[in-house]
Enzyme design. Structure first.
Site: not given
Ligand code: ARG
Length: 457
Positions: A20, A107, A152-153, A280, A282, A287, A314, A319, A322
């Site tokens: 990650s 975690n 409206t509408h 044009k 735009n 948009e 967990y 992961q 993100k």
């Molecule tokens: N890179 C992991 C995440 O984003 C960190 C936590 C990893 N924990 C584990 N027990 N493998 O969630």
């Protein structure tokens, strides 16, 4: 990092799907901040030696400098930001680095980092929305009496003022900010020290690390601490609502700049041309604000789906929280900035707005209200009489004030010359003095209210 148990190193594909670092390197500052707080606390509680903590903290500061300078070498083999920083710490300060992870797991570490990151993001978005509100209030002040058609509408309904329309979005942004502030309040508990899932046998002080990181206190359940992503979901749902508001305004801009409407003009620098059609201009930025809303909603949807089947505590699925959140929140931030630029710099075409406001029998309700007020007619009867007059005007090809008094009196003999005074669009908006209504004096007062409220923040 866990070589003790393993006989072979990860397969190339294992590394690829597992790593990650490509995206969680964004947590570098938060990770270092959390680690420093943890190291200080460990030393204060006598869990590690003060000398080790000092080395760890100095090493983390040095790493922070490297990351900011862009000289830090991120390694995919080291999986994530937490391992990357810890490995570099080992290179920098040696054996002491190995003591940092006492009474901690990735975690609780990642949950802490993400909360700190989201908290910063919420603060940033709040500032951006504040700026957008200011831009809208400035326009509202300048156009408190600029008459435009209210729809409206998307059918002409009643005249309103452009200032009133702008202030509608100020209200929305105000609620958006309220939702972000609410999410911020709820997220502000520290998961650090929940360890892997069960807490730890070391005598840690979670209050201490929580305070050091600006949290109101520690979370109360270790299982919940490491498996909670509500704070991301809540932020994304508030973000999705905000994006929907921006998208509606973007859609209005797209409509308003068409030659058919020509209500507003955007500066050249905030529009694009066509490679084939020389005339044009735009509204691409509007948009794209409208389109990027799809990403924000998508981010919320995708994280809800990731989370919905996860047993406590967990799982690596988490992961995946993100990239989708980063994309959604980056997109929202960009949209707010683009919208603020457009609102600030758009020019209002007052004549076009006025002309359009007068069309489409927009003062029919004023006529009905006049019949109620002057002739003491029940509103439903007044509605019917007015409807008949609208049909008459439509057949004649004119607006309501194009009907002669004689023509009106054919339908309702008690109508007098005075009726023409309510058929004008200026009188119409002026008469909407009820609290929250579109009368220019109301709009001026409301713009002043917001101006003061925003300046006082
Ligand atoms: N890179 C992991 C995440 O984003 C960190 C936590 C990893 N924990 C584990 N027990 N493998 O969630």
């Amino acid at each position: 990092m866990w070589g003790g148990r393993f006989g072979e190193s990860p397969d190339e594909i294992m590394e690829e799907i597992n790593a990650s670092i490509g995206f969680d390197k964004r947590f570098a500052a938060q990770d270092i901040r959390g680690s420093k707080a943890h190291a200080h606390m460990l030393a204060e509680k006598g869990i590690i030696a003060k000398a080790d903590a000092d080395q760890i903290v100095a090493g983390l500061d040095a790493i922070s400098v490297e990351i900011e300078a862009g000289t830090f070498e991120f390694s995919r083999a080291l999986e994530d930001i937490h391992m990357n920083i810890e490995a570099r710490l080992k290179e920098t300060v040696g054996e002491a680095a190995g003591r940092l992870h006492t009474a901690r797991s990735r975690n609780d570490q990642v949950a802490t980092d993400f909360k700190l990151y989201i908290r910063d993001t919420l603060d940033h978005l709040d500032g951006q929305l504040h700026a957008l509100q200011e831009a809208l209030v400035a326009k509202a002040k300048a156009h408190a009496a600029t008459v435009m058609p209210g729809f409206t509408h998307l059918q002409t309904a009643q005249p309103v003022t452009f200032g009133h329309h702008c202030l509608a979005y100020v209200e929305m942004a105000g609620r958006d900010r309220g939702r972000f502030a609410d999410a911020r309040k709820r997220l502000n508990e520290s998961p650090l020290g929940a360890a892997a899932l069960a807490g730890t046998s070391f005598p840690i002080d979670r209050e201490k690390t929580a305070a050091a990181l600006g949290f109101d206190g520690p979370t109360r359940n270790s299982l919940d601490s490491v498996s909670d992503r509500d704070f991301v979901l809540e932020t994304l749902s508030a973000a999705a609502i905000t994006a929907v508001h921006l998208s509606r305004l973007a859609e209005e801009l797209v409509i308003w700049v068409t030659p058919g409407f020509d209500f507003v003009r955007l500066p050249d620098s905030l529009t694009t041309g066509s490679s084939i059609m020389p005339q044009k201009k735009n509204p691409d930025a509007a948009e794209l604000v409208r389109a990027k809303t799809g990403r924000v909603i998508g981010g919320l949807t995708s994280l809800l789906v990731v989370m919905k089947g996860l047993p406590l505590a967990y799982s690596k699925d988490m992961q995946e929280d993100k990239e989708t959140a980063f994309d959604a929140l980056d997109s929202l931030s960009l949209c707010i900035a683009a919208m603020t630029a457009m609102v600030t710099r758009l020019k209002v075409n007052e004549e076009a707005m006025r002309a359009s406001a007068a069309k489409g029998f927009s003062t029919a309700t004023d006529l009905a209200d006049w019949l109620v007020r002057t002739l003491d007619m029940p509103f439903r009867n007044a509605h019917h009489v007015t409807g008949t007059l609208v049909a008459k005007a439509e057949a004649k090809g004119c607006d309501l004030d194009g009907l002669s008094l004689a023509e009106m009196q054919e339908t309702e003999p008690r109508i007098t010359e005075e009726v023409y005074s309510v058929l004008g669009i200026d009188n119409s908006v002026k008469s909407r003095t009820s609290f929250g209504g579109t009368a220019p004096d109301n709009v001026k007062a409301m713009a002043a209210f917001w101006e003061k409220a925003l300046a006082g923040e």
